[in-house]
Scaffold this active site. Structure first.
Site, PDB file in Angstrom:
ATOM      1  N   LYS A  13      -0.343  -0.924   9.280  1.00 13.86           N
ATOM      2  CA  LYS A  13      -0.894   0.721   9.037  1.00 13.86           C
ATOM      3  C   LYS A  13      -2.726  -0.342   8.679  1.00 13.86           C
ATOM      4  O   LYS A  13      -3.749   0.752   8.799  1.00 13.86           O
ATOM      5  CB  LYS A  13      -0.264   0.973   7.916  1.00 13.86           C
ATOM      6  N   ARG A 127       2.882 -13.442   9.647  1.00  8.77           N
ATOM      7  CA  ARG A 127       1.431 -12.874   9.073  1.00  8.77           C
ATOM      8  C   ARG A 127       0.784 -13.467   8.059  1.00  8.77           C
ATOM      9  O   ARG A 127      -0.128 -14.742   7.752  1.00  8.77           O
ATOM     10  CB  ARG A 127       1.590 -11.572   8.878  1.00  8.77           C
ATOM     11  N   ARG A 135       1.053 -11.952  -0.289  1.00  6.58           N
ATOM     12  CA  ARG A 135       1.014 -11.827  -0.742  1.00  6.58           C
ATOM     13  C   ARG A 135       1.853 -12.139  -1.832  1.00  6.58           C
ATOM     14  O   ARG A 135       3.091 -12.757  -1.066  1.00  6.58           O
ATOM     15  CB  ARG A 135       0.976 -10.154  -0.222  1.00  6.58           C
ATOM     16  N   ARG A 146      11.350  -3.952  -0.335  1.00 12.09           N
ATOM     17  CA  ARG A 146      10.319  -2.559   0.872  1.00 12.09           C
ATOM     18  C   ARG A 146      10.326  -1.403   1.025  1.00 12.09           C
ATOM     19  O   ARG A 146      10.413  -1.186   1.357  1.00 12.09           O
ATOM     20  CB  ARG A 146       8.808  -3.647   0.335  1.00 12.09           C
TER      21      ARG A 146
HETATM   22  P1  AMP Z   1       1.075  -1.887   0.362  1.00  7.08           P
HETATM   23  O1  AMP Z   1      -0.416  -2.975   0.511  1.00  7.08           O
HETATM   24  O2  AMP Z   1       0.692  -1.314   1.061  1.00  7.08           O
HETATM   25  O3  AMP Z   1       1.824  -1.820   1.062  1.00  7.08           O
HETATM   26  O4  AMP Z   1       1.072  -1.903  -0.802  1.00  7.08           O
HETATM   27  C1  AMP Z   1       1.440  -2.947  -1.847  1.00  7.08           C
HETATM   28  C2  AMP Z   1       2.429  -2.217  -2.972  1.00  7.08           C
HETATM   29  O5  AMP Z   1       1.647  -1.661  -4.173  1.00  7.08           O
HETATM   30  C3  AMP Z   1       3.775  -1.046  -2.856  1.00  7.08           C
HETATM   31  O6  AMP Z   1       4.896  -1.966  -2.850  1.00  7.08           O
HETATM   32  C4  AMP Z   1       3.511  -0.450  -3.870  1.00  7.08           C
HETATM   33  O7  AMP Z   1       4.526  -1.209  -5.008  1.00  7.08           O
HETATM   34  C5  AMP Z   1       2.377  -0.109  -4.310  1.00  7.08           C
HETATM   35  N1  AMP Z   1       1.770   0.653  -4.379  1.00  7.08           N
HETATM   36  C6  AMP Z   1       0.934   1.433  -2.823  1.00  7.08           C
HETATM   37  N2  AMP Z   1       0.340   2.071  -2.794  1.00  7.08           N
HETATM   38  C7  AMP Z   1       1.504   3.607  -3.752  1.00  7.08           C
HETATM   39  C8  AMP Z   1       1.993   4.706  -3.721  1.00  7.08           C
HETATM   40  N3  AMP Z   1       1.030   5.289  -2.882  1.00  7.08           N
HETATM   41  N4  AMP Z   1       2.894   5.077  -4.828  1.00  7.08           N
HETATM   42  C9  AMP Z   1       3.777   3.603  -5.139  1.00  7.08           C
HETATM   43  N5  AMP Z   1       3.331   2.438  -5.020  1.00  7.08           N
HETATM   44  C10 AMP Z   1       2.245   1.957  -4.495  1.00  7.08           C
END
Ligand code: AMP
Length: 188
Positions: A13, A127, A135, A146
């Site tokens: 994404k 990655r 991270r 996740r």
């Molecule tokens: P990402 O970078 O999109 O993979 O997000 C990393 C983490 O941020 C996720 O595993 C959630 O803990 C939190 N997070 C990001 N976007 C959201 C969302 N829309 N709703 C809830 N938690 C989020």
């Protein structure tokens, strides 16, 4: 162009959002990036979100809805936007719908990147290793959580948005350039 990029962690994404930013001159709205910035800045929101994110669970709908609502009011979103990592629950999707109605905006499409779970775990681990930028949530146990959270809470959005006629599904396992080309084609 107002878009949502939907897909499991590791499906590409973020990478594809970069391509869309350039192609359409629109900003990327990544709730994950905004939350990580809040953690780095040690804001109260960041401090609260950190433990949840480290486990791979979801931050509360209220917190992310507020982030997005505020971000959508910025001038650069007038030309459109690509949402990356939001919405992640039906409640967030409903809140987004109300926000957009209130701002006289409508979505053009939801691009779904489809991917196979086992490949995703490998991809995320590679990655992290190759970039040297692992991270805190990039270890196998958390990645599996996740993915489970995605399957249970986020994947139902495919049906939600299909009912609105907005979903364009793409095989996210192809090479990066092929995925980009396929996205541009479905949006053309
Ligand atoms: P990402 O970078 O999109 O993979 O997000 C990393 C983490 O941020 C996720 O595993 C959630 O803990 C939190 N997070 C990001 N976007 C959201 C969302 N829309 N709703 C809830 N938690 C989020």
């Amino acid at each position: 162009m107002r878009l949502i990029l939907l897909g499991p962690p590791g499906a590409g994404k973020g990478t594809q959002a970069q391509v869309l930013i350039e192609a359409f001159g629109i900003p990327q709205l990544s709730t994950g990036d905004i939350l990580r910035a809040a953690i780095a800045a040690k804001t109260p929101m960041g401090l609260e979100a950190k433990a949840i994110m480290d486990r791979g669970d979801l931050v509360s709908d209220d917190v992310v809805n507020a982030i997005v609502s505020e971000r959508l009011d910025a001038d650069d979103c007038k030309a459109g936007f690509v949402l990356d990592g939001f919405p992640r629950t039906i409640a967030q999707a409903e809140a987004l719908g109300e926000m957009l109605d209130g701002k006289d905006m409508a979505l053009d499409a939801v691009v779904e990147l489809r991917a196979d779970e086992d490949t995703l775990v490998e991809r995320i681990l590679n990655r992290a290793k190759e970039s040297g930028l692992a991270r805190p949530d990039d270890n196998e146990e958390v990645i599996r959580n996740r993915l489970e959270v995605y399957r249970e809470l986020t994947e139902p959005l495919v049906v939600f948005y299909s009912n609105l006629g907005l979903v364009r599904s793409i095989d996210g396992m192809m090479a990066v350039e092929e995925v980009s080309a396929a996205i541009k084609e479905v949006l053309a």
